[in-house]
Each structure stands twice: as structure tokens, then as C-alpha cells.
Design a protein around this motif. Structure first.
Motif, mmCIF file in Angstrom:
data_model
loop_
_atom_site.group_PDB
_atom_site.id
_atom_site.type_symbol
_atom_site.label_atom_id
_atom_site.label_comp_id
_atom_site.label_asym_id
_atom_site.label_seq_id
_atom_site.Cartn_x
_atom_site.Cartn_y
_atom_site.Cartn_z
ATOM 1 N N GLU A 68 71.009 -44.362 -9.971
ATOM 2 C CA GLU A 68 71.352 -45.332 -8.932
ATOM 3 C C GLU A 68 72.747 -45.915 -9.123
ATOM 4 O O GLU A 68 73.454 -46.204 -8.140
ATOM 5 N N ILE A 69 73.155 -46.101 -10.357
ATOM 6 C CA ILE A 69 74.488 -46.664 -10.615
ATOM 7 C C ILE A 69 75.572 -45.712 -10.137
ATOM 8 O O ILE A 69 76.562 -46.114 -9.486
ATOM 9 N N GLN A 70 75.409 -44.412 -10.429
ATOM 10 C CA GLN A 70 76.408 -43.436 -10.003
ATOM 11 C C GLN A 70 76.445 -43.306 -8.479
ATOM 12 O O GLN A 70 77.521 -43.184 -7.876
ATOM 13 N N ILE A 71 75.274 -43.354 -7.836
ATOM 14 C CA ILE A 71 75.245 -43.277 -6.374
ATOM 15 C C ILE A 71 75.929 -44.502 -5.764
ATOM 16 O O ILE A 71 76.668 -44.392 -4.770
ATOM 17 N N ALA A 72 75.691 -45.682 -6.339
ATOM 18 C CA ALA A 72 76.341 -46.895 -5.830
ATOM 19 C C ALA A 72 77.855 -46.813 -5.993
ATOM 20 O O ALA A 72 78.623 -47.274 -5.118
ATOM 21 N N GLU A 73 78.326 -46.224 -7.080
ATOM 22 C CA GLU A 73 79.761 -46.078 -7.292
ATOM 23 C C GLU A 73 80.376 -45.144 -6.254
ATOM 24 O O GLU A 73 81.461 -45.404 -5.695
ATOM 25 N N ILE A 74 79.672 -44.041 -5.922
ATOM 26 C CA ILE A 74 80.179 -43.123 -4.895
ATOM 27 C C ILE A 74 80.191 -43.814 -3.538
ATOM 28 O O ILE A 74 81.121 -43.647 -2.735
ATOM 29 N N ASN A 75 79.166 -44.630 -3.249
ATOM 30 C CA ASN A 75 79.134 -45.372 -1.987
ATOM 31 C C ASN A 75 80.323 -46.321 -1.879
ATOM 32 O O ASN A 75 80.946 -46.451 -0.820
ATOM 33 N N SER A 76 80.645 -46.976 -2.997
ATOM 34 C CA SER A 76 81.795 -47.878 -2.998
ATOM 35 C C SER A 76 83.093 -47.119 -2.773
ATOM 36 O O SER A 76 83.978 -47.575 -2.030
ATOM 37 N N GLN A 77 83.212 -45.943 -3.388
ATOM 38 C CA GLN A 77 84.416 -45.140 -3.183
ATOM 39 C C GLN A 77 84.553 -44.700 -1.726
ATOM 40 O O GLN A 77 85.650 -44.716 -1.162
ATOM 41 N N ILE A 97 89.329 -39.189 -3.184
ATOM 42 C CA ILE A 97 88.155 -39.234 -4.070
ATOM 43 C C ILE A 97 88.221 -38.027 -4.986
ATOM 44 O O ILE A 97 88.328 -36.879 -4.527
ATOM 45 N N ASP A 98 88.178 -38.269 -6.292
ATOM 46 C CA ASP A 98 88.264 -37.189 -7.268
ATOM 47 C C ASP A 98 87.001 -36.326 -7.226
ATOM 48 O O ASP A 98 85.877 -36.835 -7.155
ATOM 49 N N ILE A 99 87.163 -35.017 -7.282
ATOM 50 C CA ILE A 99 86.060 -34.061 -7.269
ATOM 51 C C ILE A 99 85.747 -33.664 -8.706
ATOM 52 O O ILE A 99 86.632 -33.232 -9.450
ATOM 53 N N ARG A 102 77.369 -31.282 -7.411
ATOM 54 C CA ARG A 102 76.392 -32.329 -7.115
ATOM 55 C C ARG A 102 77.093 -33.595 -6.593
ATOM 56 O O ARG A 102 76.598 -34.283 -5.702
ATOM 57 N N GLN A 103 78.292 -33.895 -7.160
ATOM 58 C CA GLN A 103 79.035 -35.074 -6.719
ATOM 59 C C GLN A 103 79.590 -34.871 -5.303
ATOM 60 O O GLN A 103 79.604 -35.803 -4.496
ATOM 61 N N ILE A 104 79.992 -33.656 -4.955
ATOM 62 C CA ILE A 104 80.469 -33.383 -3.594
ATOM 63 C C ILE A 104 79.340 -33.603 -2.584
ATOM 64 O O ILE A 104 79.536 -34.229 -1.533
ATOM 65 N N GLN A 105 78.166 -33.106 -2.896
ATOM 66 C CA GLN A 105 77.035 -33.279 -1.991
ATOM 67 C C GLN A 105 76.697 -34.757 -1.801
ATOM 68 O O GLN A 105 76.404 -35.205 -0.683
ATOM 69 N N GLU A 106 76.775 -35.535 -2.872
ATOM 70 C CA GLU A 106 76.449 -36.955 -2.768
ATOM 71 C C GLU A 106 77.514 -37.714 -1.969
ATOM 72 O O GLU A 106 77.197 -38.679 -1.259
ATOM 73 N N VAL A 107 78.781 -37.280 -2.043
ATOM 74 C CA VAL A 107 79.843 -37.917 -1.259
ATOM 75 C C VAL A 107 79.561 -37.753 0.229
ATOM 76 O O VAL A 107 79.623 -38.711 1.014
ATOM 77 N N PHE A 108 79.233 -36.535 0.662
ATOM 78 C CA PHE A 108 78.909 -36.313 2.077
ATOM 79 C C PHE A 108 77.666 -37.104 2.486
ATOM 80 O O PHE A 108 77.582 -37.621 3.609
ATOM 81 N N ASN A 109 76.708 -37.203 1.588
ATOM 82 C CA ASN A 109 75.498 -37.966 1.895
ATOM 83 C C ASN A 109 75.826 -39.443 2.107
ATOM 84 O O ASN A 109 75.289 -40.096 3.017
ATOM 85 N N GLN A 110 76.718 -39.997 1.290
ATOM 86 C CA GLN A 110 77.095 -41.400 1.429
ATOM 87 C C GLN A 110 77.915 -41.644 2.689
ATOM 88 O O GLN A 110 77.845 -42.724 3.279
ATOM 89 N N PHE A 111 78.691 -40.640 3.145
ATOM 90 C CA PHE A 111 79.356 -40.759 4.438
ATOM 91 C C PHE A 111 78.325 -40.944 5.549
ATOM 92 O O PHE A 111 78.499 -41.765 6.459
ATOM 93 N N ARG A 112 77.256 -40.181 5.492
ATOM 94 C CA ARG A 112 76.197 -40.297 6.490
ATOM 95 C C ARG A 112 75.526 -41.669 6.417
ATOM 96 O O ARG A 112 75.226 -42.293 7.441
ATOM 97 N N VAL A 113 75.300 -42.180 5.211
ATOM 98 C CA VAL A 113 74.661 -43.485 5.038
ATOM 99 C C VAL A 113 75.526 -44.599 5.617
ATOM 100 O O VAL A 113 75.047 -45.491 6.327
ATOM 101 N N VAL A 114 76.832 -44.568 5.324
ATOM 102 C CA VAL A 114 77.739 -45.605 5.828
ATOM 103 C C VAL A 114 77.810 -45.575 7.349
ATOM 104 O O VAL A 114 77.790 -46.616 8.023
ATOM 105 N N LEU A 115 77.875 -44.382 7.932
ATOM 106 C CA LEU A 115 77.923 -44.264 9.394
ATOM 107 C C LEU A 115 76.649 -44.825 10.031
ATOM 108 O O LEU A 115 76.714 -45.552 11.025
#
Length: 804
Positions: free
Chosen positions: A403-412, A424-426, A430-443
Motif C-alpha cells: 500500500e505504501i508503494q501504491i500511494a507513492e505512485i499515486n502521489s507521483q 516519472i522514473d521507470i 509491474r511499476q509501469i502497470q501500476e502507474v497506468f492504473n493510478q492514472f485511471r484512479v485519478v481520472l
């Protein structure tokens, strides 16, 4: 190698070598053996038949007089031990290695097929192939401690082209609601609706065998007093897992033991009526079986007629499939039965032309496969970590993100959208997939914030909901053309039409918001359909939808109590095994005194349910009485109103009637009487409908009370017999292998019955068991089965006498 899929399991079948079907002949012993006609070969694997020519046919006589049949073995005057060692032992042994097997008995009626397959259950030495195969399976399981082997059995009967489960009489199975059907799958043929029973020991398997044997259909005719009138298939299913290896592979196999009904010549058997009909079905199915065998023996045939009858369809994967097939042909040795003997030998010769391809049936356990894949994944992660360390990528983590890592990606992502973060550094996939997922969450969050802000400021109305639009128009919030007051026109001005009811220069009587006015107008119109949709907010709903009437709530509450308290299943307080019984008094108490004790102790739960059901019934009756009184009062008021209305009509006719444009003009008093009569009739109908529903509930509650009363009295009789009448030693004997409580059987019958079974079991122990220690399981299962069926017969007789 063939590969099949079955759900989560994967099938692999090793291809084996093709081999011929083994065919043996067993000759029924007789005093009138035709030595001059039937001769055996020196190798005991052939039969020669010679007939003298019929001189009455003249000089030119083309009658065939000699036949020779090559087989795998001829069993003449052979014991049951020799028959099993010759025919079945190898097929059963290979079944534990993963090979399917089929052993079939074929022949004329009365030639000894059932004796060969099942044997005489009264004598352990005369048991047939089937009980010996069960015994061998469990002996071999004991010799393989490195494998966990489970055994299941089923017993199928085909009678007059209908499928029956011979083990459906067991208390935990019961008869099938839907008829059984034959279903084909990539793994073979199976019978849908046929019960399969897990057996952990030899005695349980024998009990199932004897249970099925007692349910078989037999009849008597001139050639056989106990002729089987159906085809029976006893199947043993085995599944072996290795205890030592962690390999996900395991093997499965099955053995089909087929006892066919005998072919009949109606001229010899003299069958009539039901037996004649059975013989017709038997001969027809055996004829189709022979056609399928002929087609299997012909290498040029592409189509095999398996579906002509239920017998060949059920044995499709056994006839010429991937199994070890063995045929035992039973024949007579008498000259009078020579024609049927030749027919049976021809069938055996055709069966030898059929080839099978035995193969090991391997499956893969999904659970073990997952564990092995997890181990392999852990090793690959270790190798990848070594590779990253050698490449100076020590900060890479391939575990699932917390959860901490996901929250950090959401903040980024948020900072990137706001412009405070350039990129955003790649790191890894797995981190690339989570970045796109957080874009969807923010939208999605931004869309919800915009929508909630609009809802706080405006009341959204669906323009396709005509009921809501009509209510708004009547409230003066929308004109006839559909323009709302204050609707912007795109030029930064709030334009619209003022409500028609508001005149210039007048102040509105009440200052209501748009939501309140819409709610009020909706209540006036009685709008009961809630407005749904993403862009629509429900402001109010009619009162009838929000608040159910108290009467309906009471009825639902009472019915739920009925369902909870009306169950008359066996109660947990009945005969607890751990409870120690008090010492039995020398003189039984009187039944009224014992009944009061029973209601307070053993039958307290049934008595509680009985009292609750009775109280519910009384409450229903009280309510029905109240509704009846209200109905009578309404009926009297209706009669009074009708008389007053008739009086007003007659008075109007005397004074003269007035009409206006063809419509009758009545005074206010008569109009009020008409409205009152209409309301009274509506109340009458509603009350009468409630009374009808309540009467149905009373009838249902009365039936529950009667059932509880009957159950209470029946349990009391059983408890009284077990506690004070039936001796304790006889109760202990009755409980062995029986699902019937001793108190349910009459005392005068149960005492003698228990003594007879006990004496018989003692005699068996004294005479038979010392000669064969291996027969203990066989005789234990036999005694338990006979006890059960004797008890069932006694109970049926008791119930019939009780009905009379």
C-alpha cells in the motif's frame, strides 16, 4: 501421447501396445455331458464339436458337422479359485498401475454367468470374480504404503432399456428425481445420476456389493429358477497419489465387472407376460452387442453402432477402448443345448478379433502443480536478484507492491498532472502497470468530484422521465415548451418563463426551494416510480413505497417465525451418545407420568416447538375472528347505506328528475351516499382478501401443529420402549449396522429377530471363520446387510398393520 483437458486438471494418456481381447470358456458341470460331441484340445485352449450327419436328409447332404474354436483357455470342472486366477487376477493387478479393465460374462440363460461373476454369497469359498477382485484391490493397497489410494464403487442395472442405481436404497442416497442418462466426455463415458461411493475398507465394499445384489431383478422360468432379468455393471474406481514424490502427476483407473443377462429361446424357456417382455429386451440388447463386436473386429469399418442400446453405449470405452478386456463365455455341456452353445462360442471367437490399446491414465493435480510452480518462481526470483546485483541494479524489487508503494505512485501521478513533476522514473514492468492504473484512479476521482459539485448546486431531472416533467410543470418550474425557469441561454443570462400561478406584483406565499417544490408536487401527483440513472437524483418517493403497512410487516414476521419453528427434523437432543442413562427402574412408570417427564427432558425441544406452533395458531384464529367481526360490521353498514341511497333515489323520482345535456343531476346528499358505498365495498373486498389469506395461514399452522403432536407422541413411544421395555443387550445388538432405532420396532418382533441374527452370526463364527481368516470382512458385511433388510421388512409390516 494424447492430451485432454478436464476443468482445472490436465489429462495425459500414455499410448500402449495393441492387444487382442482375451476370451475364455467355462463349461457348466453336468451329469449328462456330451463326450462324443464336445472335445477339448490338448493345450486346453480349443474346443472341437462334431455332429453325426442326419441320414434322413438323403445322399446329397451339405450339413456342417464339424466346428473348431480357438480360445485363450477352456475352464472345465474348474473351481472358483482357478477361474479367478486364470481370468481376472492380471487385469485387477494392472488396474492399480493405471490401466482400465473390463471383465464380462456372456452366455445362455442358466449357464452360470452370475455364479461366475458374483458366486454364492452364502459360502465364502464359492464367492465369484467380483468379491475376489475387491479383496485383491484392498490387499494390494496394503502392500503399497508409498501411495495414497482411494477406492470408489458404483452399481448400475440396465433393465428393459432403463438405467437404475442398485445402491439408491441406501439412506444417504435416495432415489434420483431425474432419470439417469449416459454422457460422453473427452475422458470417457459416465452415467449422469449414478451414485459413486467411497470405500475405505474391504468390509464397506462388500456391504455395498450385497446391498446391490439384493436389489437386482430376477425371475424364474423352466431353465433357471433365479434368472437375472437385467444387465449389471459393478465399477471399481481407483485413484493413486504418491506419498513420497512431490510430483503433481497421479494415476486413475477403473474396473468394469459386467454380468450380462442370458440369451433365451422362448420355445425352451416358456416365458409369458412380464418375463416374455424382459426376454425380448434382453435378446435385443445382446443382438446389438454382437453387432458392435462384429463392427469392432472389422478393421475396414469406420462407424461402430454403440448407441443402438444402453448396454453398448455404457460400455463404449470398454469395448475396444484403452483397457484390458476379458470375456468369460459360459456354455452348457449337454447335447440338448448344442445350438445355443455354438452361438455363444461364435460370439467368443468374434470377440477375439477385437483389439484394444491399454494405456495408463495419468492426471495432474492442480494443487500440487501450483505448489511446484511457486517453488520454481522463488528460484527464478533468486536468479534474477543475482543478475540484478551483477548489473548494479540493487534497488529493483519484483514482489507485488504494498500500500505504501501504491500511494507513492499515486502521489507521483498527481504531481505529474499538476505540473510539479516533470517525469516519472521507470523501474520495472509491474511499476509501469501500476502507474497506468493510478492514472485511471485519478481520472475516476475527478469525475466523481465534478458530478457531486453539480448535484450540490443543481437538481438534475431526466428529460425522458415524463412523470417528473409533468410534476415540475404543475409546480410552475417549467413551461409547456420544456424550458426551466433560470435555464441559461448560453449568453450569461438566466432566462425562463415565470410560473403561471405567480402574477406580477404579488409575492409568493411561501419561499420553497426547487427541491421542496418538486417534492411537494410529486407527492400531490402520487408519483411512485423512482427516477434512476447516473444523471438523476431522486428527491422523494411516495409514502407507500417507503413505509410498509404494519399489517404486512406482522404477516411477514409471523411467517418467518413459522419457518423457524415448524421444522420437524431430527433434533440434536435426541439420544446423545455421551449422555449416561440413569439406572432403569424395576417397574416401568405409568405412561402419563412418563409423558410429563419426557416433555421436560428428552422431548423438551419438540414440546417447545409444539407450544410455539400452537400459540401462533391461536393468534391467527384470534385475528381471523376480529376480521370476521369487522367484515360483518361493514356488511351491515353497506346494507344501511344501500337503503338510504334507494330512499334518495325514490324521493328524487317523486320530485322529478333534472337533466343537463343528457346527464342526470343529483343532490349532494345522494352523491355522498354513493361515495360512501363505494368506499365501504372497497373496505369489504380488502378485509375479505385478508381473511382468505389468514385462513390459508390457519390451515398451514394447523397442519404443523398436527405434525408436531404426532411427532411428540411417536418419539415418546420410542423413548418409552427404549427406556423401560426393550432389554439393553438387545438394543446394543440391534444398533449394529442398522439405521433404524430399536424403539420403532414392536417388542414382540424385535426380540425374536435379534435372537435369530445373533444365533446365526455365532454359528458362522464357530464353523466358518476358523477355516478362512480372510473371510471375516465378507461375512461381517453379509450379516449386516441381512440384518438391515430384515429390519426394513419388519418396519414395512409394522407400518402396514398400523395403517389398518
Amino acid at each position: 501421447m494424447k492430451r485432454h483437458k478436464n476443468g482445472n486438471n490436465r489429462y495425459f494418456t500414455r499410448m500402449g501396445t495393441r492387444k487382442k481381447v482375451q476370451a475364455f470358456v467355462r463349461v457348466k458341470p453336468t451329469d449328462d455331458f456330451a463326450h462324443e460331441i464336445i472335445k477339448y484340445g490338448d493345450d486346453n485352449k480349443s474346443i472341437d464339436i462334431h455332429l453325426k450327419k442326419d441320414t434322413r436328409r438323403g445322399v446329397v447332404n451339405n450339413q456342417q458337422t464339424d466346428w473348431s474354436f480357438k480360445l485363450d483357455g477352456v475352464l472345465h470342472d474348474a473351481s472358483q479359485d482357478l477361474v479367478y486366477e486364470t481370468v481376472a487376477r492380471d487385469a485387477v493387478s494392472q488396474a492399480l498401475d493405471g490401466y482400465n479393465g473390463t471383465i464380462m460374462c456372456y452366455g445362455q440363460t442358466g449357464a452360470g454367468k452370475t455364479y461366475t461373476m458374483t458366486g454364492a454369497t452364502e459360502n465364502y469359498k464359492h464367492r465369484g470374480i467380483l468379491p475376489r477382485a475387491l479383496q485383491q484391490v484392498f490387499r494390494m493397497i496394503e502392500e503399497r504404503p508409498t501411495h495414497a489410494i482411494t477406492v470408489r464403487v458404483s452399481y448400475l442395472e440396465i433393465y428393459n432399456e432403463n438405467l437404475f442405481d442398485l445402491l439408491s436404497t441406501l439412506p444417504y442416497v435416495g432415489p434420483s428425481v431425474t432419470p439417469m442418462t449416459i454422457v460422453e466426455s473427452p475422458q470417457g463415458v459416465f452415467i449422469k445420476g449414478l451414485s459413486v461411493h467411497l470405500t475405505s475398507q474391504e468390509e464397506d465394499a462388500f456391504s455395498l456389493l450385497f446391498e446391490g445384489e439384493t436389489n437386482r431383478i430376477i425371475a424364474s422360468h423352466t431353465m433357471n429358477k433365479n434368472s437375472s432379468r437385467s444387465h449389471c455393471i459393478f465399477t471399481i474406481y481407483m485413484e493413486a497419489h504418491s506419498r513420497t514424490l512431490s510430483d503433481e502427476k497421479y494415476i486413475t483407473s477403473k474396473i468394469n465387472l459386467v454380468d450380462l443377462a442370458g440369451s433365451e429361446r422362448l420355445g425352451k424357456t416358456g416365458s409369458e407376460g412380464r418375463v416374455l417382455k424382459e426376454a425380448t429386451y434382453i435378446n435385443k440388447s445382446l443382438s446389438f452387442l454382437e453387432q458392435a463386436i462384429i463392427a469392432l473386429g472389422d478393421q475396414k469399418r469406420d462407424h461402430i453402432p454403440f448407441r443402438q442400446c444402453k448396454l453398448t453405449h455404457a460400455l463404449k470405452d470398454s469395448l475396444g477402448g484403452n483397457c484390458n478386456m476379458v470375456l468369460v463365455t459360459n456354455i452348457y455341456g449337454e447335447a440338448a443345448q448344442l445350438e445355443e452353445t455354438l452361438s455363444s462360442l461364435r460370439f467368443a471367437s468374434r470377440m477375439k478379433l477385437v483389439t484394444t490399446e491399454p494405456a495408463i491414465n495419468e492426471k495432474y493435480d492442480a494443487e500440487r502443480m501450483v505448489k511446484n510452480l511457486e517453488k520454481e518462481l522463488a528460484l527464478l526470483k533468486q536468479e534474477l536478484a543475482i543478475h540484478d546485483s551483477l548489473s548494479n541494479r540493487t534497488l529493483v524489487n519484483y514482489d507485488p507492491m504494498d500500500e505504501i508503494q501504491i500511494a507513492e505512485i499515486n502521489s507521483q501521478v498527481r504531481r505529474y498532472l499538476e505540473g510539479t513533476l516533470d517525469e516519472i522514473d521507470i523501474i520495472n514492468l509491474r511499476q509501469i502497470q501500476e502507474v497506468f492504473n493510478q492514472f485511471r484512479v485519478v481520472l475516476s476521482q475527478q469525475e466523481q468530484e465534478v458530478e457531486s459539485a453539480l448535484r450540490r448546486k443543481y437538481t438534475l431531472i431526466d428529460k425522458n422521465d415524463f412523470a417528473a416533467i409533468s410534476a415540475v410543470q404543475k409546480a410552475g418550474l417549467m413551461d409547456a415548451e420544456g424550458h426551466l425557469v433560470g435555464e441559461p441561454d448560453g449568453q450569461s443570462f438566466g432566462l425562463g418563463v415565470a410560473p403561471f400561478s405567480i402574477k406580477p406584483g404579488k409575492k409568493p406565499k411561501s419561499k420553497k426551494t426547487l427541491k421542496e417544490q418538486f417534492s411537494t408536487s410529486a407527492r400531490k401527483e402520487g408519483a411512485s416510480s423512482p427516477v434512476s440513472g447516473k444523471d438523476l437524483e431522486v428527491v422523494s418517493v411516495s409514502k407507500t413505497q417507503l413505509i410498509p403497512s404494519s399489517k404486512d410487516g406482522d404477516i411477514k414476521d409471523m411467517l418467518s417465525r413459522d419457518r423457524e419453528t415448524s421444522s420437524i427434523e431430527p433434533l440434536p437432543s435426541d439420544s446423545p451418545k455421551e449422555e449416561l442413562r440413569p439406572p432403569r427402574p424395576s417397574t416401568p412408570p405409568s405412561k402419563p407420568v412418563a409423558f410429563e417427564e419426557f416433555k421436560n427432558e428428552r422431548g423438551s425441544e419438540i414440546n417447545r416447538i409444539f407450544k410455539e406452533n400452537k400459540s401462533i395458531l391461536n393468534e391467527r384464529r384470534r385475528r381471523a375472528s376480529e376480521i370476521t367481526q369487522r367484515i360483518n360490521a361493514i356488511k351491515q353498514e353497506i346494507d344501511v347505506t344501500k337503503e338510504a341511497l334507494n330512499f334518495q333515489k325514490s324521493l328524487r323520482e317523486k320530485q322529478g328528475e333534472y337533466e343537463n345535456k343528457g346527464l342526470m343531476i343529483i343532490d349532494e346528499e345522494e352523491f355522498l351516499l354513493i361515495l360512501k358505498l363505494k368506499d365501504l365495498k372497497k373496505q369489504y373486498r380488502n378485509e375479505y382478501q385478508d381473511l382468505r389469506d389468514l385462513r390459508a395461514e390457519i390451515q398451514y399452522c394447523q397442519r404443523l401443529v398436527d405434525e408436531c403432536r404426532h411427532r411428540l407422541l411417536m418419539e415418546f413411544d420410542i423413548w418409552y420402549n427404549e427406556s423401560f421395555v426393550i432389554p439393553e443387550d438387545i438394543q446394543a445388538a440391534l444398533k449394529i449396522g442398522s439405521s433404524i432405532r430399536p424403539g420403532m420396532v414392536p417388542v414382540n418382533r424385535i426380540v425374536s429377530l435379534g435372537e435369530d441374527d445373533q444365533d446365526r452370526f455365532s454359528q458362522l463364527q464357530q464353523t466358518v471363520l476358523p477355516e478362512g481368516p480372510d473371510s471375516i470382512s465378507f461375512y461381517n458385511a453379509k450379516v449386516k446387510t441381512e440384518q438391515k433388510h430384515n429390519y426394513m421388512k419388519t418396519m414395512v409390516g409394522f407400518q402396514q398393520s398400523h395403517r389398518k
